[in-house]
Design an enzyme around this catalytic site. Sequence first.
Site, short mmCIF file in Angstrom:
data_model
loop_
_atom_site.label_atom_id
_atom_site.label_comp_id
_atom_site.label_asym_id
_atom_site.label_seq_id
_atom_site.Cartn_x
_atom_site.Cartn_y
_atom_site.Cartn_z
N CYS A 54 0.83 -1.21 0.00
CA CYS A 54 0.00 0.00 0.00
C CYS A 54 0.86 1.26 0.00
O CYS A 54 1.36 1.69 1.04
CB CYS A 54 -0.93 -0.01 1.22
N CYS A 103 -0.44 4.08 2.10
CA CYS A 103 -0.25 3.89 3.55
C CYS A 103 1.21 4.12 3.95
O CYS A 103 1.50 4.76 4.95
CB CYS A 103 -0.60 2.46 3.97
N ASP A 104 2.13 3.57 3.19
CA ASP A 104 3.51 3.46 3.66
C ASP A 104 4.54 4.28 2.87
O ASP A 104 5.69 4.41 3.31
CB ASP A 104 3.94 1.99 3.66
#
Length: 313
Positions: A137, A140-141
Site C-alpha cells: 500500500c 499507507c507506507d
Amino acid sequence: MEEKQIYNCLILGAGPSGYTAGIYAARASMSPVIYTGPQPGGQLTITTDVENYPGYPEGVQGPEMMEDFRKQAERFGTEVKYEVIEKVDFSGPVHKLWTTGGQEIHAHSVIISTGASARWLGLPSEERLMNKGVSACAVCDGFFFRGHEMVVVGGGDSAAEEAMYLSKISPKVHLLVRRDEMRASQIMQDRVKNAENIEIHWNTVIDEILGEEEVEAVRLLNRQTNEKTVLPVKAVFVAIGHVPNTQPFKGWIDMDALGYIVTKPGTTLTNVEGVFAAGDCQDRIYRQAITAAGSGAMAALDAERYLSEKGII
Ligand code: NDP
C-alpha cells in the site's frame, strides 16, 4: 435433546464492513455475532496512518481505528468471536457453517464481509522484509520512504496508481512489468509513461529483495535476456492484485471469474436468500474502508428487512 441455537445475524469478517454491519444490526435488535476470521480488523491492521476516513481530522492508525469500530459494535451488544469459518452449507432456510475447529453454527441470516487479501510475490525475502520496506500500500507506507528511490511491481491499474502516487514523493520510481505490455487502462498507462521520474522496466521481475533489517536493494531479472541487475532502493510496493477471501462459499454463492461475490446491483443480496455480502469480498473496484463500511451498513439493513419479512425478528 437441547435445541441448537440459531443466530439471527451471523457476520463473517471483522474489517470496516463487518464491524459496521455489527453496529447497525445490534442497534436493530438483531443480536449479531461476528466471527472475525484469521485477521481481526482486516487489511487496516497492516497499515499505519489512515488519513482519508471522514471523522478523523488528524488521521488515525489503522489498527486503532479498527479497535474503535469493534468497541462501537460491542457497545450495542454485538458479540465478537475470534474464530474462523471454513465450510458452509447454504442449502436450507437455516444456514449452516463450520469453524476450523469443527463446531457447527446455525444462522437465519449471514453477512459475508470477509474482505480481500493482497497478492504477494511469494519470495522468502519479501516475507522477511514485510513492513521493513516491503508493502502492498503506497498510500499507507510511501511517506516513510519519501526522498528515496522505490520499486513498484505490477502492470495493472493499481500498480500504475501506486507509481503515480509515489512519483510525487520519490526522486525516482521503478515500475517492474513482467511482460512487454501493461494491463492497466490506457489513461493510466499514458500517465506513467509520461511521468518524468517513473522508469518502466519491461519483462522484468524481482529475483530477490536484498537487505537484512530493511530493504537495501532489489535484484532484478530480465525474463527475455536472463540478465540480473541490482538496483538500490529503499522500498518495494507489490501491486499485483488482490484475492477475495471467498473460498469457503464457492459452489454456494455466485462469484465472478476472479472469485468476487456477485450481489444484486444496488443491494447486498446474493443468490442465496438470507445471505448478504459487503465490503471488499464483493468489490474489486473501490476497496476503501469507507466504501466497505457503507456496504456493511447496507447489508445489515438488507438482513433486517429479510428477518422481519420472515417474521424472525
Ligand atoms: P490486475 O489483476 O488488473 O493487475 C495485476 C498486475 O500484476 C498485472 O499486470 C499482472 O501481470 C501483474 N502480476 C500478477 N502476478 C504477478 C507476479 N507474480 N509478478 C509480477 N507481476 C504480476 O490488478 P489491479 O490490482 O491492478 O486491478 C484490479 C482491478 O481493479 C482491475 O479491474 C483494475 O482496473 C481495477 N482498478 C481500478 C482503478 C481505477 O480505475 N482507478 C485503480 C486500481 C484498480 P499480467 O498482466 O502479466 O498478468
